[in-house]
Motif scaffolding. Structure first.
Motif, PDB file in Angstrom:
ATOM      1  N   ARG A 173     -23.657   1.350 -14.286  1.00  0.00           N
ATOM      2  CA  ARG A 173     -24.903   0.851 -12.975  1.00  0.00           C
ATOM      3  C   ARG A 173     -25.228   0.209 -12.514  1.00  0.00           C
ATOM      4  N   GLY A 174     -24.939  -0.740 -13.580  1.00  0.00           N
ATOM      5  CA  GLY A 174     -25.470  -2.566 -12.528  1.00  0.00           C
ATOM      6  C   GLY A 174     -24.182  -2.939 -12.434  1.00  0.00           C
ATOM      7  N   SER A 175     -23.335  -2.492 -12.671  1.00  0.00           N
ATOM      8  CA  SER A 175     -22.344  -3.242 -11.832  1.00  0.00           C
ATOM      9  C   SER A 175     -21.815  -2.785 -10.723  1.00  0.00           C
ATOM     10  N   ILE A 176     -22.273  -1.067 -10.446  1.00  0.00           N
ATOM     11  CA  ILE A 176     -22.362  -0.310  -8.548  1.00  0.00           C
ATOM     12  C   ILE A 176     -22.116  -2.105  -7.883  1.00  0.00           C
ATOM     13  N   PRO A 177     -23.593  -2.268  -7.597  1.00  0.00           N
ATOM     14  CA  PRO A 177     -23.682  -3.441  -6.411  1.00  0.00           C
ATOM     15  C   PRO A 177     -22.525  -4.189  -6.127  1.00  0.00           C
ATOM     16  N   ASP A 178     -21.816  -4.606  -7.712  1.00  0.00           N
ATOM     17  CA  ASP A 178     -21.016  -5.602  -7.027  1.00  0.00           C
ATOM     18  C   ASP A 178     -19.756  -4.947  -6.311  1.00  0.00           C
ATOM     19  N   ARG A 179     -19.073  -3.487  -7.453  1.00  0.00           N
ATOM     20  CA  ARG A 179     -18.696  -2.673  -6.892  1.00  0.00           C
ATOM     21  C   ARG A 179     -18.530  -2.696  -5.448  1.00  0.00           C
ATOM     22  N   ILE A 180     -20.001  -2.362  -4.834  1.00  0.00           N
ATOM     23  CA  ILE A 180     -20.205  -2.192  -3.460  1.00  0.00           C
ATOM     24  C   ILE A 180     -19.659  -3.245  -2.242  1.00  0.00           C
ATOM     25  N   ALA A 181     -20.605  -4.641  -3.073  1.00  0.00           N
ATOM     26  CA  ALA A 181     -19.266  -5.847  -2.426  1.00  0.00           C
ATOM     27  C   ALA A 181     -18.192  -5.814  -2.170  1.00  0.00           C
ATOM     28  N   GLU A 182     -17.085  -5.963  -3.933  1.00  0.00           N
ATOM     29  CA  GLU A 182     -15.824  -5.601  -3.304  1.00  0.00           C
ATOM     30  C   GLU A 182     -15.872  -4.524  -1.655  1.00  0.00           C
ATOM     31  N   LEU A 183     -16.251  -3.355  -1.933  1.00  0.00           N
ATOM     32  CA  LEU A 183     -15.039  -3.033  -0.947  1.00  0.00           C
ATOM     33  C   LEU A 183     -15.634  -2.788   0.271  1.00  0.00           C
ATOM     34  N   GLU A 184     -16.828  -3.489   0.750  1.00  0.00           N
ATOM     35  CA  GLU A 184     -17.890  -4.384   1.502  1.00  0.00           C
ATOM     36  C   GLU A 184     -16.079  -5.353   2.248  1.00  0.00           C
ATOM     37  N   ASN A 185     -16.176  -6.453   1.254  1.00  0.00           N
ATOM     38  CA  ASN A 185     -15.603  -6.979   1.498  1.00  0.00           C
ATOM     39  C   ASN A 185     -14.198  -6.687   2.172  1.00  0.00           C
ATOM     40  N   GLN A 186     -13.391  -5.676   1.629  1.00  0.00           N
ATOM     41  CA  GLN A 186     -12.340  -5.449   1.758  1.00  0.00           C
ATOM     42  C   GLN A 186     -12.459  -4.724   3.308  1.00  0.00           C
ATOM     43  N   ILE A 187     -13.305  -4.025   3.290  1.00  0.00           N
ATOM     44  CA  ILE A 187     -13.833  -3.781   4.840  1.00  0.00           C
ATOM     45  C   ILE A 187     -14.287  -4.508   6.024  1.00  0.00           C
ATOM     46  N   ASN A 188     -14.668  -5.825   5.428  1.00  0.00           N
ATOM     47  CA  ASN A 188     -14.885  -7.211   6.457  1.00  0.00           C
ATOM     48  C   ASN A 188     -13.186  -7.528   6.884  1.00  0.00           C
ATOM     49  N   GLN A 189     -12.605  -6.968   5.743  1.00  0.00           N
ATOM     50  CA  GLN A 189     -10.935  -7.766   6.214  1.00  0.00           C
ATOM     51  C   GLN A 189      -9.961  -6.687   6.919  1.00  0.00           C
ATOM     52  N   LYS A 190     -10.555  -5.516   6.576  1.00  0.00           N
ATOM     53  CA  LYS A 190      -9.749  -4.671   7.931  1.00  0.00           C
ATOM     54  C   LYS A 190     -10.273  -4.628   8.858  1.00  0.00           C
ATOM     55  N   GLN A 191     -11.606  -5.118   9.163  1.00  0.00           N
ATOM     56  CA  GLN A 191     -11.619  -5.378   9.810  1.00  0.00           C
ATOM     57  C   GLN A 191     -11.351  -6.444  11.739  1.00  0.00           C
ATOM     58  N   ALA A 192     -11.317  -7.106  10.428  1.00  0.00           N
ATOM     59  CA  ALA A 192     -11.194  -8.840  11.069  1.00  0.00           C
ATOM     60  C   ALA A 192      -9.282  -8.408  11.692  1.00  0.00           C
ATOM     61  N   GLN A 193      -8.685  -7.428  11.024  1.00  0.00           N
ATOM     62  CA  GLN A 193      -7.391  -6.945  11.030  1.00  0.00           C
ATOM     63  C   GLN A 193      -7.158  -6.266  12.179  1.00  0.00           C
ATOM     64  N   LEU A 194      -8.267  -5.185  12.385  1.00  0.00           N
ATOM     65  CA  LEU A 194      -7.893  -4.672  13.458  1.00  0.00           C
ATOM     66  C   LEU A 194      -8.612  -5.312  14.403  1.00  0.00           C
ATOM     67  N   SER A 195      -9.385  -5.786  15.013  1.00  0.00           N
ATOM     68  CA  SER A 195      -9.785  -6.960  16.175  1.00  0.00           C
ATOM     69  C   SER A 195      -8.395  -7.626  16.620  1.00  0.00           C
ATOM     70  N   ASP A 196      -7.432  -7.969  16.226  1.00  0.00           N
ATOM     71  CA  ASP A 196      -6.373  -8.744  16.670  1.00  0.00           C
ATOM     72  C   ASP A 196      -4.674  -7.738  16.014  1.00  0.00           C
ATOM     73  N   GLU A 197      -4.923  -6.884  16.072  1.00  0.00           N
ATOM     74  CA  GLU A 197      -4.408  -5.283  15.965  1.00  0.00           C
ATOM     75  C   GLU A 197      -3.923  -4.972  17.243  1.00  0.00           C
ATOM     76  N   SER A 198      -2.468  -4.911  17.862  1.00  0.00           N
ATOM     77  CA  SER A 198      -2.341  -4.004  19.491  1.00  0.00           C
ATOM     78  C   SER A 198      -1.401  -3.592  19.103  1.00  0.00           C
ATOM     79  N   ASN A 199      -1.603  -2.787  17.684  1.00  0.00           N
ATOM     80  CA  ASN A 199      -0.078  -1.538  17.114  1.00  0.00           C
ATOM     81  C   ASN A 199      -1.166   0.058  17.790  1.00  0.00           C
ATOM     82  N   PHE A 200      -1.140   0.532  18.648  1.00  0.00           N
ATOM     83  CA  PHE A 200      -2.403   1.818  17.662  1.00  0.00           C
ATOM     84  C   PHE A 200      -2.162   2.570  17.241  1.00  0.00           C
TER      85      PHE A 200
END
Length: 104
Positions: free
Chosen positions: A41-68
């Motif tokens: 359970r103590g490791s869950i917040p770290d796992r969530i932070a990893e996933l949030e980082n992945q979301i942020n990276q994908k959102q950055a890609q999305l903002s530059d993506e022109s292919n629908f």
């Protein structure tokens, strides 16, 4: 004690995999299960932070993506990561249920 847990590939953590009712386990087993769960359970917040980082990276890609089609794929991936985070928070809060069972 790991026999009471199984690795959830989607969540990326071990989750309880209890084969008996809680009260059917010995007091010692219940304490060991809870101890191990607290470590997981103590490791869950770290796992969530990893996933949030992945979301942020994908959102950055999305903002530059022109292919629908690629934009749709990124949105789907972001939604799945958000769903995993939601499930992890549910598991994180599940500790209160397990702990209250030992105090009865």
């Amino acid at each position: 004690m790991k026999e009471h847990f199984s690795f959830d590939q989607r969540l990326g953590i071990l989750i309880p995999d209890l084969t008996k009712e809680w009260d059917e386990y010995s007091k010692e087993s219940r304490e060991n299960i809870l101890f191990n769960w607290e470590q997981i359970r103590g490791s869950i917040p770290d796992r969530i932070a990893e996933l949030e980082n992945q979301i942020n990276q994908k959102q950055a890609q999305l903002s530059d993506e022109s292919n629908f089609k690629r934009s749709c794929q990124l949105n789907t991936e972001i939604a799945e990561l958000a769903s995993i985070i939601n499930d992890l928070w549910l598991w994180y809060r599940a500790n209160q249920t397990l702990s209250s069972k030992t105090h009865h």
